[in-house]
Design an enzyme around this catalytic site. Sequence first.
Site, PDB file in Angstrom:
ATOM      1  N   GLY A   1      30.886 -66.720  11.703  1.00  0.00           N
ATOM      2  CA  GLY A   1      30.249 -67.111  10.451  1.00  0.00           C
ATOM      3  C   GLY A   1      31.247 -67.736   9.480  1.00  0.00           C
ATOM      4  O   GLY A   1      30.858 -68.201   8.410  1.00  0.00           O
TER       5      GLY A   1
ATOM      6  N   HIS B   1      37.167 -62.153  18.178  1.00  0.00           N
ATOM      7  CA  HIS B   1      37.271 -63.303  17.268  1.00  0.00           C
ATOM      8  C   HIS B   1      37.969 -64.503  17.926  1.00  0.00           C
ATOM      9  O   HIS B   1      37.451 -65.613  17.936  1.00  0.00           O
ATOM     10  CB  HIS B   1      38.050 -62.933  16.013  1.00  0.00           C
TER      11      HIS B   1
ATOM     12  N   ALA C   1      28.938 -52.497   4.105  1.00  0.00           N
ATOM     13  CA  ALA C   1      27.759 -52.804   3.293  1.00  0.00           C
ATOM     14  C   ALA C   1      28.197 -53.118   1.868  1.00  0.00           C
ATOM     15  O   ALA C   1      27.751 -54.100   1.267  1.00  0.00           O
ATOM     16  CB  ALA C   1      26.799 -51.627   3.318  1.00  0.00           C
TER      17      ALA C   1
ATOM     18  N   TYR D   1      33.695 -63.755  12.705  1.00  0.00           N
ATOM     19  CA  TYR D   1      34.449 -65.015  12.703  1.00  0.00           C
ATOM     20  C   TYR D   1      33.546 -66.211  13.017  1.00  0.00           C
ATOM     21  O   TYR D   1      33.823 -67.319  12.612  1.00  0.00           O
ATOM     22  CB  TYR D   1      35.660 -64.919  13.644  1.00  0.00           C
TER      23      TYR D   1
HETATM   24  C1  BG6 Z   1      38.144 -57.238  11.816  1.00  0.00           C
HETATM   25  C2  BG6 Z   1      39.250 -56.399  12.373  1.00  0.00           C
HETATM   26  O1  BG6 Z   1      37.219 -57.533  12.819  1.00  0.00           O
HETATM   27  O2  BG6 Z   1      38.675 -58.436  11.295  1.00  0.00           O
HETATM   28  C3  BG6 Z   1      40.320 -56.135  11.331  1.00  0.00           C
HETATM   29  O3  BG6 Z   1      38.718 -55.166  12.812  1.00  0.00           O
HETATM   30  C4  BG6 Z   1      40.773 -57.430  10.700  1.00  0.00           C
HETATM   31  O4  BG6 Z   1      41.422 -55.450  11.890  1.00  0.00           O
HETATM   32  C5  BG6 Z   1      39.579 -58.236  10.224  1.00  0.00           C
HETATM   33  O5  BG6 Z   1      41.606 -57.108   9.613  1.00  0.00           O
HETATM   34  C6  BG6 Z   1      39.995 -59.588   9.692  1.00  0.00           C
HETATM   35  O6  BG6 Z   1      38.874 -60.225   9.148  1.00  0.00           O
HETATM   36  P1  BG6 Z   1      39.018 -61.201   7.916  1.00  0.00           P
HETATM   37  O7  BG6 Z   1      37.635 -61.674   7.686  1.00  0.00           O
HETATM   38  O8  BG6 Z   1      39.583 -60.409   6.783  1.00  0.00           O
HETATM   39  O9  BG6 Z   1      39.963 -62.283   8.351  1.00  0.00           O
END
Ligand code: BG6
Length: 823
Positions: free
Chosen positions: A238, A298, A69, A236
């Site tokens: 989004g 993702h 949040a 991901y």
């Molecule tokens: C999250 C995972 O879903 O995505 C994390 O739980 C990861 O382990 C993260 O670090 C990565 O997201 P972003 O948006 O930082 O690439």
Amino acid sequence: MLRFEPRTFARATTPDPGSMLNPYTEPLHPGLWKMLTVAMCVALVGCLQAQELRGHVSIVLLGATGDLAKKYLWQGLFQLYLDEVGKDHSFSFHGAALTAPEQGWKLMAKALESLSCPSDMAPSHCAELKDQFLRLSQYRQLKTAEDYRTLSKDIEAQVKQEDLREAGRIFYFSVPPFAYVDIARNINSSCRPGPGAWLRVVFEKPFGHDHLSAQQLATELGSFFQEEEMYRVDHYLGKQAVAQILPFRDQNRKALDGLWNRHHVERVEIIMKETVDAEGRISFYEEYGVIRDVLQNHLTEILMLVAMELPLNVSSSAAVLQHKLEAFRGLRGLNKGSAVVGQYQAYSAQARRELQKPEGFHSLTPTFAGVLVHVDSLRWEGVPFTLMSGKALDERVGYVRVLFKNQAFCIQHERHWAPEQSPCLPRQIIFHIGHGELSHPAILVSRNLFRPSLPAHSWAEVQERPGLRVLGRPLSDFYAYSPLRERDAYSILLSHIFHGRKESFITTENLLASWDFWTPLLDSLAHEVPRLYPGGADTGCLLDLELNGGHLSFSQQQPEQLVPGPGSAPKPSDFQVLRARYRESPLISAWPEELISRLASDIEASALQAVQHFGKFHLALSGGSSPIALFQQLAMGHYSFPWAHTHLWLVDERCVPLSDPDSNFQGLQAHLLQHIRLPYYNIHPMPVHLHQRLCAEEDQGAQTYAGEISALVANSSFDLVLLGMGTDGHTASLFPQSPTGLDGEQLVVLTQSPFRPHQRMSLSLPLINRAKKVAVLVMGRTKRDITMLVSRVGQEPRKWPISGVLPSSGQLVWYMDYEAFLG
Ligand code: BG6
């Protein structure tokens, strides 16, 4: 249209001082009143011009003081407000948590302080809108069923008091999954809006740990909410470059139509590299690991966007979700050889520290994984999709790269190649998700492919940055586009939730299809020792991957262990294939991989010999799980197999339609037939389904099959019969005490199995024993006892049908893996 009545600013709801708090609702400073009056006038004019007000939306953020949040969701809600203010809706935002009001508000206020506006917004306008947003935001403690009832009453009272119509409520669950069910129950029983207004509930991953737990959670949530009410977030989806994949494919249909397929695409890479490690979240990570944390969600979602058939209308949520689900159905099952796993060297020590484990504890949780995926469709057959993600790597970057085949053979020196037309340069499309050298989202198309079309109002060409290289090529090789305004994934998804755009979320069917795909691999890797890597730049080439037929492997041999760790277990390659005798026939024993490749080579050798001498090869195959790896090996690793001259027969079949997943023919189809070129008339499924009924004696299916064998197979003597052995000593579908098939004249018989489906059709023992060669494949620890027993008994087919396998003039060879043979 947001309502600008003073009371809306002064207090969005009638506050219950015991459970909710917002100091911004205290009496206003006179200067502010002036500002607000101006704002009100502007708004009133807007109001007059606006269409009918579509109603009031209440957004409840559960877990309002948590990390997600603070980092993303409040900012996302503020962005939603900025996007929607002055349009058709009014809003109230309720931050909620278990914390008591005073303390909770303080924590929430911290997150709200740092809200920011897009850089192109005037600071004064930003301050004004931020102020409005703060006034519409409350903190409230939501702990008991009563708290939820009060929340609902407050929303109703506010709507009534301000003479609004309620449009809907959004509940965002930014809480750990164990809290989902209680909250869901409370919302369902006392926080649903009245008729005519919608309810949307939003969940964050993890959505289960495997197929079973995901199913259980989905069933529980499904008892409180309708499918259309649920929005499962995969952030991901989004990310701007990811969200643009389908629109890009749609807007460039003309150019891509001929290219987006196996004839032109060499491979697809879906990559998420991270520099951070798992420190601080080991208790979560230890349970999930990188495959569950990143690949199952993702990277799989991205894979679907690349691989799915493009619906005619990409803005139809229903069509997108349907096509995605169909793409899941095309995924070829994974096996151990599809994946490699690694673990950064410091991980186990971090786990010992954070989980208070003893000194000798070594974790097997992978922090790095590469997985090779194949999509069995006419479009993608044979194209490798590599999914890769890891923690503590040398750089942070995410991208999808579609690399096209290059048939050019270039004579001229490289300096004469022109990026615009030269067929000599690599041809690729890159959806650059973020970070890396480029440091922002982008879509890059090699200039020798085509100039892409992107929405001009939101994407623009990237300025040339001399010296910048993307995946080894200078930026100037590409048409490169970036979003005009970079937006965080959560703000995009919140907007989609608000507008009810379900295509960016994970439906229950989608979720279960994904777990269905990943769970078998996760099970098979549960005891796999990951390769240790030092982390960061020191990792060097240790994790480099190699695609080899249907397999993925590390391109470097396993080095000496960096520290004495869990990796000291012997590897299959440490053992030689063992040759011995079993029941007075040759026995070949090895680890499963070696065993299967040896059996596949032996079958190929028999095939080549038979074709050379007789022009054809008659092969009868068993069903079940053991031969699957063999089928895959034959399909992927034996290109000189004389399939065009091979006839395939079934050793036995279950009395189910041929399209049933339980059918042996279906297994053969999925793992072998669809990958090879066998003339249709050389395929001989057992006729278990005739006249729309299954294995009816009157239909004479067994006799028909026997007739077909007699007509086509000289002497009814197969060149090779592949059998298995059941834990009760059955083989083919000949079970202990079977009244048919163990002796007599019949070549093919109907039998009964103690296991479901009970009715079977099977080759008889006398027919099997006419074969020139019989191979019996026995794998797995569960076969250990029967292997021991059968090694000692004589020829007693009534008790152990396998003991009756003794080719009259042919050869019998046993293939057993170490677990079946040595236990
Ligand atoms: C999250 C995972 O879903 O995505 C994390 O739980 C990861 O382990 C993260 O670090 C990565 O997201 P972003 O948006 O930082 O690439």
